[in-house]
Scaffold this motif. Structure first.
Motif, PDB file in Angstrom:
ATOM      1  N   LEU A 121      57.644  17.827 -12.313  1.00 38.24           N
ATOM      2  CA  LEU A 121      58.536  19.024 -11.836  1.00 38.24           C
ATOM      3  C   LEU A 121      57.912  19.962 -11.349  1.00 38.24           C
ATOM      4  O   LEU A 121      57.343  20.540 -12.261  1.00 38.24           O
ATOM      5  CB  LEU A 121      59.827  19.321 -12.901  1.00 38.24           C
ATOM      6  CG  LEU A 121      60.632  18.095 -13.301  1.00 38.24           C
ATOM      7  CD1 LEU A 121      61.178  18.642 -14.532  1.00 38.24           C
ATOM      8  CD2 LEU A 121      61.444  17.808 -12.445  1.00 38.24           C
ATOM      9  N   SER A 122      58.010  20.793 -10.390  1.00 40.83           N
ATOM     10  CA  SER A 122      57.611  22.048  -9.921  1.00 40.83           C
ATOM     11  C   SER A 122      58.884  23.070  -9.769  1.00 40.83           C
ATOM     12  O   SER A 122      59.803  22.673  -9.061  1.00 40.83           O
ATOM     13  CB  SER A 122      56.765  21.992  -8.584  1.00 40.83           C
ATOM     14  OG  SER A 122      55.869  21.092  -8.571  1.00 40.83           O
ATOM     15  N   LEU A 123      58.833  24.161 -10.499  1.00 42.19           N
ATOM     16  CA  LEU A 123      59.861  24.773 -10.893  1.00 42.19           C
ATOM     17  C   LEU A 123      59.638  26.371 -11.035  1.00 42.19           C
ATOM     18  O   LEU A 123      58.626  26.856 -10.969  1.00 42.19           O
ATOM     19  CB  LEU A 123      60.454  24.538 -12.376  1.00 42.19           C
ATOM     20  CG  LEU A 123      60.547  22.993 -12.687  1.00 42.19           C
ATOM     21  CD1 LEU A 123      60.710  22.835 -14.037  1.00 42.19           C
ATOM     22  CD2 LEU A 123      61.830  22.588 -12.076  1.00 42.19           C
ATOM     23  N   ALA A 124      60.942  27.050 -10.523  1.00 44.47           N
ATOM     24  CA  ALA A 124      61.022  28.505 -10.722  1.00 44.47           C
ATOM     25  C   ALA A 124      62.120  28.993 -11.486  1.00 44.47           C
ATOM     26  O   ALA A 124      63.270  28.339 -11.675  1.00 44.47           O
ATOM     27  CB  ALA A 124      61.371  28.984  -9.248  1.00 44.47           C
ATOM     28  N   ILE A 125      61.839  29.908 -12.294  1.00 47.63           N
ATOM     29  CA  ILE A 125      62.683  30.359 -13.431  1.00 47.63           C
ATOM     30  C   ILE A 125      63.140  31.789 -13.012  1.00 47.63           C
ATOM     31  O   ILE A 125      62.145  32.550 -12.661  1.00 47.63           O
ATOM     32  CB  ILE A 125      61.940  30.498 -14.711  1.00 47.63           C
ATOM     33  CG1 ILE A 125      61.637  29.202 -15.240  1.00 47.63           C
ATOM     34  CG2 ILE A 125      63.011  30.960 -15.758  1.00 47.63           C
ATOM     35  CD1 ILE A 125      60.621  29.207 -16.183  1.00 47.63           C
ATOM     36  N   THR A 126      64.482  32.136 -13.226  1.00 47.46           N
ATOM     37  CA  THR A 126      64.622  33.582 -12.853  1.00 47.46           C
ATOM     38  C   THR A 126      65.802  33.875 -13.813  1.00 47.46           C
ATOM     39  O   THR A 126      66.109  33.209 -14.723  1.00 47.46           O
ATOM     40  CB  THR A 126      65.402  33.545 -11.464  1.00 47.46           C
ATOM     41  OG1 THR A 126      66.714  32.658 -11.515  1.00 47.46           O
ATOM     42  CG2 THR A 126      64.497  33.179 -10.042  1.00 47.46           C
ATOM     43  N   GLY A 127      66.010  35.139 -13.932  1.00 45.15           N
ATOM     44  CA  GLY A 127      66.945  35.578 -14.831  1.00 45.15           C
ATOM     45  C   GLY A 127      66.285  36.610 -15.934  1.00 45.15           C
ATOM     46  O   GLY A 127      65.625  37.436 -15.622  1.00 45.15           O
ATOM     47  N   GLY A 128      66.387  36.216 -17.367  1.00 42.37           N
ATOM     48  CA  GLY A 128      65.843  37.099 -18.326  1.00 42.37           C
ATOM     49  C   GLY A 128      64.564  36.986 -18.199  1.00 42.37           C
ATOM     50  O   GLY A 128      63.587  37.887 -18.647  1.00 42.37           O
ATOM     51  N   VAL A 129      63.808  36.000 -17.479  1.00 42.99           N
ATOM     52  CA  VAL A 129      62.354  35.958 -17.222  1.00 42.99           C
ATOM     53  C   VAL A 129      62.030  35.373 -15.953  1.00 42.99           C
ATOM     54  O   VAL A 129      62.720  34.429 -15.485  1.00 42.99           O
ATOM     55  CB  VAL A 129      61.900  34.975 -18.548  1.00 42.99           C
ATOM     56  CG1 VAL A 129      60.364  34.209 -17.909  1.00 42.99           C
ATOM     57  CG2 VAL A 129      61.615  35.631 -19.663  1.00 42.99           C
ATOM     58  N   GLY A 130      61.064  35.645 -15.388  1.00 39.94           N
ATOM     59  CA  GLY A 130      60.771  35.184 -14.020  1.00 39.94           C
ATOM     60  C   GLY A 130      59.089  34.392 -14.366  1.00 39.94           C
ATOM     61  O   GLY A 130      58.555  34.607 -15.014  1.00 39.94           O
ATOM     62  N   GLY A 131      59.335  33.129 -13.648  1.00 41.73           N
ATOM     63  CA  GLY A 131      57.973  32.507 -13.617  1.00 41.73           C
ATOM     64  C   GLY A 131      57.767  31.389 -12.869  1.00 41.73           C
ATOM     65  O   GLY A 131      58.846  30.741 -12.099  1.00 41.73           O
ATOM     66  N   SER A 132      56.953  30.519 -13.433  1.00 39.96           N
ATOM     67  CA  SER A 132      56.690  29.091 -12.752  1.00 39.96           C
ATOM     68  C   SER A 132      56.280  27.987 -13.671  1.00 39.96           C
ATOM     69  O   SER A 132      56.051  28.580 -14.716  1.00 39.96           O
ATOM     70  CB  SER A 132      55.360  29.104 -11.585  1.00 39.96           C
ATOM     71  OG  SER A 132      54.476  29.358 -12.050  1.00 39.96           O
ATOM     72  N   MET A 133      56.474  27.045 -13.408  1.00 39.32           N
ATOM     73  CA  MET A 133      56.625  25.720 -14.472  1.00 39.32           C
ATOM     74  C   MET A 133      56.053  24.639 -13.826  1.00 39.32           C
ATOM     75  O   MET A 133      56.655  23.995 -12.820  1.00 39.32           O
ATOM     76  CB  MET A 133      57.931  25.821 -15.176  1.00 39.32           C
ATOM     77  CG  MET A 133      57.873  24.786 -16.424  1.00 39.32           C
ATOM     78  SD  MET A 133      59.410  24.921 -17.329  1.00 39.32           S
ATOM     79  CE  MET A 133      59.619  26.561 -17.325  1.00 39.32           C
ATOM     80  N   VAL A 134      55.362  23.663 -14.638  1.00 39.70           N
ATOM     81  CA  VAL A 134      55.349  22.392 -14.227  1.00 39.70           C
ATOM     82  C   VAL A 134      55.331  21.602 -15.419  1.00 39.70           C
ATOM     83  O   VAL A 134      55.013  21.652 -16.682  1.00 39.70           O
ATOM     84  CB  VAL A 134      53.606  22.096 -13.857  1.00 39.70           C
ATOM     85  CG1 VAL A 134      53.715  20.624 -13.548  1.00 39.70           C
ATOM     86  CG2 VAL A 134      53.482  22.982 -12.571  1.00 39.70           C
ATOM     87  N   VAL A 135      56.124  20.445 -15.298  1.00 41.67           N
ATOM     88  CA  VAL A 135      56.584  19.493 -16.286  1.00 41.67           C
ATOM     89  C   VAL A 135      55.947  18.166 -15.970  1.00 41.67           C
ATOM     90  O   VAL A 135      56.476  17.693 -14.788  1.00 41.67           O
ATOM     91  CB  VAL A 135      58.228  19.624 -16.560  1.00 41.67           C
ATOM     92  CG1 VAL A 135      58.490  18.472 -17.557  1.00 41.67           C
ATOM     93  CG2 VAL A 135      58.633  20.825 -16.774  1.00 41.67           C
ATOM     94  N   THR A 136      55.179  17.616 -16.801  1.00 43.07           N
ATOM     95  CA  THR A 136      54.742  16.057 -16.324  1.00 43.07           C
ATOM     96  C   THR A 136      55.475  15.477 -17.569  1.00 43.07           C
ATOM     97  O   THR A 136      55.809  15.854 -18.567  1.00 43.07           O
ATOM     98  CB  THR A 136      53.207  16.113 -16.297  1.00 43.07           C
ATOM     99  OG1 THR A 136      52.762  16.528 -17.545  1.00 43.07           O
ATOM    100  CG2 THR A 136      52.964  16.696 -15.372  1.00 43.07           C
ATOM    101  N   TYR A 137      55.709  14.028 -17.358  1.00 42.50           N
ATOM    102  CA  TYR A 137      56.456  13.455 -18.287  1.00 42.50           C
ATOM    103  C   TYR A 137      56.109  11.643 -18.148  1.00 42.50           C
ATOM    104  O   TYR A 137      55.804  11.373 -16.940  1.00 42.50           O
ATOM    105  CB  TYR A 137      57.824  13.391 -18.044  1.00 42.50           C
ATOM    106  CG  TYR A 137      58.476  13.458 -16.843  1.00 42.50           C
ATOM    107  CD1 TYR A 137      58.752  12.330 -16.025  1.00 42.50           C
ATOM    108  CD2 TYR A 137      58.440  14.452 -16.067  1.00 42.50           C
ATOM    109  CE1 TYR A 137      59.092  12.358 -14.751  1.00 42.50           C
ATOM    110  CE2 TYR A 137      58.998  14.589 -14.622  1.00 42.50           C
ATOM    111  CZ  TYR A 137      59.325  13.425 -14.163  1.00 42.50           C
ATOM    112  OH  TYR A 137      59.854  13.396 -12.955  1.00 42.50           O
TER     113      TYR A 137
END
Length: 163
Positions: free
Chosen positions: A121-137
């Motif tokens: 997953l390549s993700l963007a987070i918004t709201g109380g915190v901003g940032g990026s994320m990678v989830v492998t599984y």
């Protein structure tokens, strides 16, 4: 927010909650993502790092419920000095993800959007915190790596295995 705790801790805990909002997995060979492989109980550990170089280890439990394109998540993580209690609801539409999250200890909330591929997953987070994320599984484990913006928290890495 009215909390006696420093603002950086509120941001830290919000960022710690975000990885669990996004732990999603696609079924083998499926045209549409499925949450079925995640349903049930997971546990594991991780570490967060601050901009000043300090870090803390975490122990986490996660519980996943839902069916089809909907997923509900409840997560509790405990470190030596911090804890989080997070809830979220996610929707998958093909390879696109959307949803919301809330961290109940500090009353923070936000949204998430991103793309789902076969094992990442390549993700963007918004709201109380901003940032990026990678989830492998895969079928038995998940690894989440996030980077945050504009707060003292630099990164979080968490590994979960099925209980």
């Amino acid at each position: 927010m009215t909390s006696a705790r420093p603002a950086y801790r509120r941001h830290l805990l919000c960022a710690l909650a975000a990885p669990f909002v996004l732990a999603i997995q696609a079924g083998p060979g499926a045209a549409e993502p499925t949450f079925q492989p995640l349903l049930g109980s997971w546990g594991g550990s991780g570490t967060y790092k601050l901009q000043d170089g300090t870090s803390e280890k975490l122990k986490c439990d996660a519980y996943y419920t839902g069916s089809g394109s909907q997923l509900g998540i409840a997560v509790r993580c405990q470190g030596q000095t911090n804890k989080i209690e997070m809830r979220s609801k996610l929707t998958a539409n093909g390879g696109a993800l959307s949803g919301s999250w809330e961290e109940r200890t500090y009353n923070a909330a936000g949204n998430v959007s991103g793309k789902l591929t076969e094992d990442r997953l390549s993700l963007a987070i918004t709201g109380g915190v901003g940032g990026s994320m990678v989830v492998t599984y895969d079928q038995s484990k998940q690894t989440v790596a996030i980077a945050t913006e504009g707060i003292p928290l630099k990164s979080v890495t968490v590994s979960l295995s099925r209980k």
